[in-house]
Design an enzyme around this catalytic site. Structure first.
Site, PDB file in Angstrom:
ATOM      1  N   CYS A  54      20.952  22.516  53.143  1.00 10.18           N
ATOM      2  CA  CYS A  54      19.518  22.299  52.902  1.00 10.18           C
ATOM      3  C   CYS A  54      18.781  23.626  52.730  1.00 10.18           C
ATOM      4  O   CYS A  54      18.812  24.470  53.628  1.00 10.18           O
ATOM      5  CB  CYS A  54      18.905  21.531  54.070  1.00 10.18           C
ATOM      6  SG  CYS A  54      17.128  21.257  53.865  1.00 10.18           S
TER       7      CYS A  54
ATOM      8  N   CYS B 221      16.413  15.490  54.596  1.00 12.79           N
ATOM      9  CA  CYS B 221      14.956  15.691  54.591  1.00 12.79           C
ATOM     10  C   CYS B 221      14.340  15.546  53.205  1.00 12.79           C
ATOM     11  O   CYS B 221      13.119  15.605  53.058  1.00 12.79           O
ATOM     12  CB  CYS B 221      14.620  17.075  55.167  1.00 12.79           C
ATOM     13  SG  CYS B 221      15.030  18.425  54.054  1.00 12.79           S
TER      14      CYS B 221
ATOM     15  N   GLN C 209      37.316  35.630  48.595  1.00 13.64           N
ATOM     16  CA  GLN C 209      35.926  35.776  48.163  1.00 13.64           C
ATOM     17  C   GLN C 209      35.564  34.674  47.164  1.00 13.64           C
ATOM     18  O   GLN C 209      34.410  34.500  46.813  1.00 13.64           O
ATOM     19  CB  GLN C 209      35.731  37.141  47.487  1.00 13.64           C
ATOM     20  CG  GLN C 209      36.039  38.330  48.381  1.00 13.64           C
ATOM     21  CD  GLN C 209      36.163  39.611  47.580  1.00 13.64           C
ATOM     22  OE1 GLN C 209      35.175  40.216  47.174  1.00 13.64           O
ATOM     23  NE2 GLN C 209      37.402  40.011  47.319  1.00 13.64           N
TER      24      GLN C 209
ATOM     25  N   ALA D 271      48.527  38.786  38.920  1.00 11.65           N
ATOM     26  CA  ALA D 271      48.888  38.154  40.203  1.00 11.65           C
ATOM     27  C   ALA D 271      49.824  36.972  39.998  1.00 11.65           C
ATOM     28  O   ALA D 271      50.775  36.782  40.753  1.00 11.65           O
ATOM     29  CB  ALA D 271      47.612  37.698  40.916  1.00 11.65           C
TER      30      ALA D 271
ATOM     31  N   ASN E 132      46.565  44.301  41.057  1.00 12.29           N
ATOM     32  CA  ASN E 132      45.415  44.153  40.161  1.00 12.29           C
ATOM     33  C   ASN E 132      45.844  44.586  38.765  1.00 12.29           C
ATOM     34  O   ASN E 132      46.729  45.438  38.622  1.00 12.29           O
ATOM     35  CB  ASN E 132      44.240  45.017  40.633  1.00 12.29           C
ATOM     36  CG  ASN E 132      42.931  44.625  39.964  1.00 12.29           C
ATOM     37  OD1 ASN E 132      42.825  44.671  38.747  1.00 12.29           O
ATOM     38  ND2 ASN E 132      41.957  44.234  40.751  1.00 12.29           N
TER      39      ASN E 132
ATOM     40  N   HIS F  28      32.918  33.663  51.282  1.00 12.50           N
ATOM     41  CA  HIS F  28      31.656  33.504  50.548  1.00 12.50           C
ATOM     42  C   HIS F  28      31.293  32.037  50.316  1.00 12.50           C
ATOM     43  O   HIS F  28      30.456  31.717  49.460  1.00 12.50           O
ATOM     44  CB  HIS F  28      31.721  34.273  49.226  1.00 12.50           C
ATOM     45  CG  HIS F  28      31.850  35.747  49.430  1.00 12.50           C
ATOM     46  ND1 HIS F  28      32.242  36.617  48.439  1.00 12.50           N
ATOM     47  CD2 HIS F  28      31.676  36.513  50.543  1.00 12.50           C
ATOM     48  CE1 HIS F  28      32.285  37.856  48.939  1.00 12.50           C
ATOM     49  NE2 HIS F  28      31.948  37.827  50.198  1.00 12.50           N
TER      50      HIS F  28
HETATM   51  C1  BV8 Z   1      26.039  41.266  53.530  1.00 10.43           C
HETATM   52  C2  BV8 Z   1      29.341  34.027  46.280  1.00 10.43           C
HETATM   53  C3  BV8 Z   1      24.718  41.822  55.458  1.00 10.43           C
HETATM   54  C4  BV8 Z   1      28.322  33.503  45.341  1.00 10.43           C
HETATM   55  C5  BV8 Z   1      29.427  36.471  46.225  1.00 10.43           C
HETATM   56  C6  BV8 Z   1      27.797  48.312  51.723  1.00 10.43           C
HETATM   57  C7  BV8 Z   1      27.806  49.105  50.613  1.00 10.43           C
HETATM   58  C8  BV8 Z   1      27.155  48.656  49.432  1.00 10.43           C
HETATM   59  C9  BV8 Z   1      26.519  47.401  49.364  1.00 10.43           C
HETATM   60  C10 BV8 Z   1      26.526  46.632  50.478  1.00 10.43           C
HETATM   61  C11 BV8 Z   1      27.146  47.081  51.655  1.00 10.43           C
HETATM   62  N1  BV8 Z   1      26.995  46.103  52.577  1.00 10.43           N
HETATM   63  C12 BV8 Z   1      26.282  45.067  52.025  1.00 10.43           C
HETATM   64  C13 BV8 Z   1      25.988  45.381  50.761  1.00 10.43           C
HETATM   65  C14 BV8 Z   1      25.256  44.544  49.862  1.00 10.43           C
HETATM   66  C15 BV8 Z   1      26.123  43.519  49.120  1.00 10.43           C
HETATM   67  C16 BV8 Z   1      27.110  44.187  48.201  1.00 10.43           C
HETATM   68  O1  BV8 Z   1      28.266  44.389  48.513  1.00 10.43           O
HETATM   69  N2  BV8 Z   1      26.604  44.437  46.991  1.00 10.43           N
HETATM   70  C17 BV8 Z   1      27.507  44.955  45.941  1.00 10.43           C
HETATM   71  C18 BV8 Z   1      27.247  44.146  44.688  1.00 10.43           C
HETATM   72  C19 BV8 Z   1      27.342  46.429  45.800  1.00 10.43           C
HETATM   73  N3  BV8 Z   1      26.843  42.659  50.044  1.00 10.43           N
HETATM   74  C20 BV8 Z   1      26.193  41.570  50.473  1.00 10.43           C
HETATM   75  O2  BV8 Z   1      25.050  41.296  50.190  1.00 10.43           O
HETATM   76  C21 BV8 Z   1      26.990  40.658  51.405  1.00 10.43           C
HETATM   77  N4  BV8 Z   1      26.198  40.349  52.560  1.00 10.43           N
HETATM   78  O3  BV8 Z   1      26.593  42.346  53.511  1.00 10.43           O
HETATM   79  O4  BV8 Z   1      25.166  40.844  54.516  1.00 10.43           O
HETATM   80  C22 BV8 Z   1      23.869  42.768  54.705  1.00 10.43           C
HETATM   81  C23 BV8 Z   1      22.940  42.242  53.794  1.00 10.43           C
HETATM   82  C24 BV8 Z   1      22.149  43.166  53.095  1.00 10.43           C
HETATM   83  C25 BV8 Z   1      22.296  44.553  53.236  1.00 10.43           C
HETATM   84  C26 BV8 Z   1      23.267  45.029  54.158  1.00 10.43           C
HETATM   85  C27 BV8 Z   1      24.060  44.130  54.882  1.00 10.43           C
HETATM   86  C28 BV8 Z   1      27.282  39.292  50.716  1.00 10.43           C
HETATM   87  C29 BV8 Z   1      28.198  39.484  49.565  1.00 10.43           C
HETATM   88  C30 BV8 Z   1      28.633  38.112  49.008  1.00 10.43           C
HETATM   89  C31 BV8 Z   1      27.952  37.812  47.689  1.00 10.43           C
HETATM   90  N5  BV8 Z   1      28.471  36.562  47.134  1.00 10.43           N
HETATM   91  N6  BV8 Z   1      29.895  35.290  45.766  1.00 10.43           N
HETATM   92  C32 BV8 Z   1      28.927  32.998  44.047  1.00 10.43           C
HETATM   93  O5  BV8 Z   1      30.138  33.143  43.842  1.00 10.43           O
HETATM   94  O6  BV8 Z   1      28.163  32.453  43.272  1.00 10.43           O
HETATM   95  S1  BV8 Z   1      30.093  37.954  45.641  1.00 10.43           S
HETATM   96  C33 BV8 Z   1      31.090  37.505  44.298  1.00 10.43           C
HETATM   97  O7  BV8 Z   1      31.261  38.712  43.581  1.00 10.43           O
HETATM   98  C34 BV8 Z   1      32.489  37.035  44.633  1.00 10.43           C
HETATM   99  O8  BV8 Z   1      32.533  36.190  45.751  1.00 10.43           O
HETATM  100  C35 BV8 Z   1      33.210  38.353  44.886  1.00 10.43           C
HETATM  101  O9  BV8 Z   1      32.992  38.796  46.198  1.00 10.43           O
HETATM  102  C36 BV8 Z   1      32.490  39.295  43.942  1.00 10.43           C
HETATM  103  C37 BV8 Z   1      33.259  39.419  42.679  1.00 10.43           C
HETATM  104  O10 BV8 Z   1      34.298  40.298  42.954  1.00 10.43           O
HETATM  105  P1  BV8 Z   1      35.805  39.882  42.562  1.00 10.43           P
HETATM  106  O11 BV8 Z   1      36.145  38.577  43.171  1.00 10.43           O
HETATM  107  O12 BV8 Z   1      36.631  41.052  42.868  1.00 10.43           O
HETATM  108  O13 BV8 Z   1      35.718  39.597  40.967  1.00 10.43           O
HETATM  109  P2  BV8 Z   1      35.467  40.660  39.792  1.00 10.43           P
HETATM  110  O14 BV8 Z   1      35.213  39.856  38.589  1.00 10.43           O
HETATM  111  O15 BV8 Z   1      34.479  41.697  40.213  1.00 10.43           O
HETATM  112  O16 BV8 Z   1      36.884  41.414  39.651  1.00 10.43           O
HETATM  113  C38 BV8 Z   1      38.038  40.690  39.304  1.00 10.43           C
HETATM  114  C39 BV8 Z   1      39.186  41.671  39.499  1.00 10.43           C
HETATM  115  O17 BV8 Z   1      40.400  40.969  39.247  1.00 10.43           O
HETATM  116  C40 BV8 Z   1      39.137  42.860  38.541  1.00 10.43           C
HETATM  117  O18 BV8 Z   1      39.451  44.044  39.281  1.00 10.43           O
HETATM  118  C41 BV8 Z   1      40.236  42.543  37.507  1.00 10.43           C
HETATM  119  O19 BV8 Z   1      40.883  43.702  37.052  1.00 10.43           O
HETATM  120  C42 BV8 Z   1      41.196  41.715  38.343  1.00 10.43           C
HETATM  121  N7  BV8 Z   1      41.995  40.723  37.601  1.00 10.43           N
HETATM  122  C43 BV8 Z   1      41.593  39.922  36.577  1.00 10.43           C
HETATM  123  N8  BV8 Z   1      42.607  39.087  36.214  1.00 10.43           N
HETATM  124  C44 BV8 Z   1      43.659  39.360  37.053  1.00 10.43           C
HETATM  125  C45 BV8 Z   1      43.267  40.407  37.943  1.00 10.43           C
HETATM  126  N9  BV8 Z   1      44.075  40.912  38.888  1.00 10.43           N
HETATM  127  C46 BV8 Z   1      45.336  40.370  38.976  1.00 10.43           C
HETATM  128  N10 BV8 Z   1      45.778  39.354  38.167  1.00 10.43           N
HETATM  129  C47 BV8 Z   1      44.982  38.836  37.200  1.00 10.43           C
HETATM  130  N11 BV8 Z   1      45.441  37.850  36.410  1.00 10.43           N
END
Ligand code: BV8
Length: 257
Positions: free
Chosen positions: A138, A166, A112, A246, A228, A130
């Site tokens: 564009c 463009c 991701q 990790a 995690n 992602h």
């Molecule tokens: C889509 C790119 C069709 C941009 C990103 C079903 C249910 C609910 C909602 C939805 C659903 N289906 C679709 C949705 C809507 C939405 C969604 O999921 N919303 C969420 C917020 C509820 N999904 C979408 O819109 C997706 N598209 O489904 O299209 C559609 C569209 C509309 C409606 C229906 C269907 C597109 C999703 C992609 C968005 N783009 N990133 C950018 O980066 O700028 S998401 C972005 O946030 C990241 O890419 C990643 O995916 C997410 C962050 O999550 P993590 O990577 O897990 O990071 P986070 O900080 O949250 O957690 C870190 C973890 O690591 C923690 O648990 C921590 O404890 C742990 N950690 C920390 N250090 C360590 C560690 N673990 C081990 N070792 C360590 N050292």
């Protein structure tokens, strides 16, 4: 902990197909801010408020300043031990890590993360679900500018950068909240859930469709495991939840293979 590590090592040793899903936690040790960690906030903006097409339409300059900030941060980062182990397992040999019985294990890596640190670590068979912060496309959707192009410039001098085809403004070639994943990438990710071991590493399991893959892998009969620092919504669903960093846990497992 050691039992859990040897259980997972035994499963990987016996597997033919291993799929690894990663999130921001894998890049944390490299210094890349996570999304939901305190370090993820930029100028008091929540990432999910900036990573949307609406936010870009409203204020492309603000969103581009956010991506430029992240690019400058990431440019100073290097892949860490977690990236190196995953790269070696995927066949992108890292001399320091002994690949697990090469040739028999097919590894797919789904990320991701948009930081491309897996790529820089030499990871093969990588699906960037992602997109990449180092690629642009564009915003005007001109035919030539629809295919992302790479732009590694740091700093980006012209904000917002322009489409070379463009002249209209360009956007980061990442998948924003509310946008569908490129069909090819989503298909490849779903196909990779047909595996023997599905390992999810460093993700809060909140963003879909990535967060749904572990459940699809279970339906395929895969042994599922999570690494995690803390509990996530996936912890109760997996066969084995390992709480730790990790960059420490993956090398420890690699040494057991
Ligand atoms: C889509 C790119 C069709 C941009 C990103 C079903 C249910 C609910 C909602 C939805 C659903 N289906 C679709 C949705 C809507 C939405 C969604 O999921 N919303 C969420 C917020 C509820 N999904 C979408 O819109 C997706 N598209 O489904 O299209 C559609 C569209 C509309 C409606 C229906 C269907 C597109 C999703 C992609 C968005 N783009 N990133 C950018 O980066 O700028 S998401 C972005 O946030 C990241 O890419 C990643 O995916 C997410 C962050 O999550 P993590 O990577 O897990 O990071 P986070 O900080 O949250 O957690 C870190 C973890 O690591 C923690 O648990 C921590 O404890 C742990 N950690 C920390 N250090 C360590 C560690 N673990 C081990 N070792 C360590 N050292």
């Amino acid at each position: 902990m050691t039992d859990a590590l040897s259980t997972l090592a035994t499963r990987i040793t016996g597997a033919r197909r291993l799929t690894i899903l990663t999130g921001a936690g894998v890049s944390a040790a490299s210094g890349v801010p996570t999304f939901r960690g305190q370090d993820g906030l930029w100028r008091h903006h929540r990432p999910e408020d900036l990573a949307t097409p609406d936010a870009f339409a409203r204020d492309p300059r603000l969103v581009w300043e956010w991506y430029a900030w992240r690019r400058e941060l990431i440019a100073a980062c290097r892949p860490n031990a977690a990236h190196d182990v995953i790269a070696a397992w995927s066949g992108g040999a890292d001399p320091g890590v002994r690949p697990p019985h090469t040739g028999r294990l097919k590894v797919a890596v789904l990320t991701q993360n948009v930081d491309d640190l897996h790529l820089r670590a030499g990871t093969r068979n990588l699906v960037r679900m992602h997109g990449s912060i180092w690629e642009l496309s564009c915003w005007g959707r001109c035919a030539a500018g629809a295919a992302p192009w790479r732009d590694d410039r740091v700093p980006l001098t012209d904000l917002p950068p322009k489409c070379p085809h463009c002249g209209r403004i360009a956007r980061p070639a990442v998948v924003w909240v509310g946008e569908s994943l490129p069909a090819g990438d989503l298909d490849a990710a779903v196909r990779a859930t047909a595996c023997d071991v599905f390992l999810t590493v460093g993700t809060s399991a909140l963003v879909y469709p990535a967060a749904g893959l572990v459940h699809e892998a279970r339906q395929h009969g895969a042994f599922t495991a999570e690494i995690n620092l803390e509990e996530t919504p996936a912890s109760a669903a997996v066969d084995l939840a390992i709480h730790g960093a990790a960059e420490q846990i993956l090398p420890a497992i690699a040494r057991l293979l």
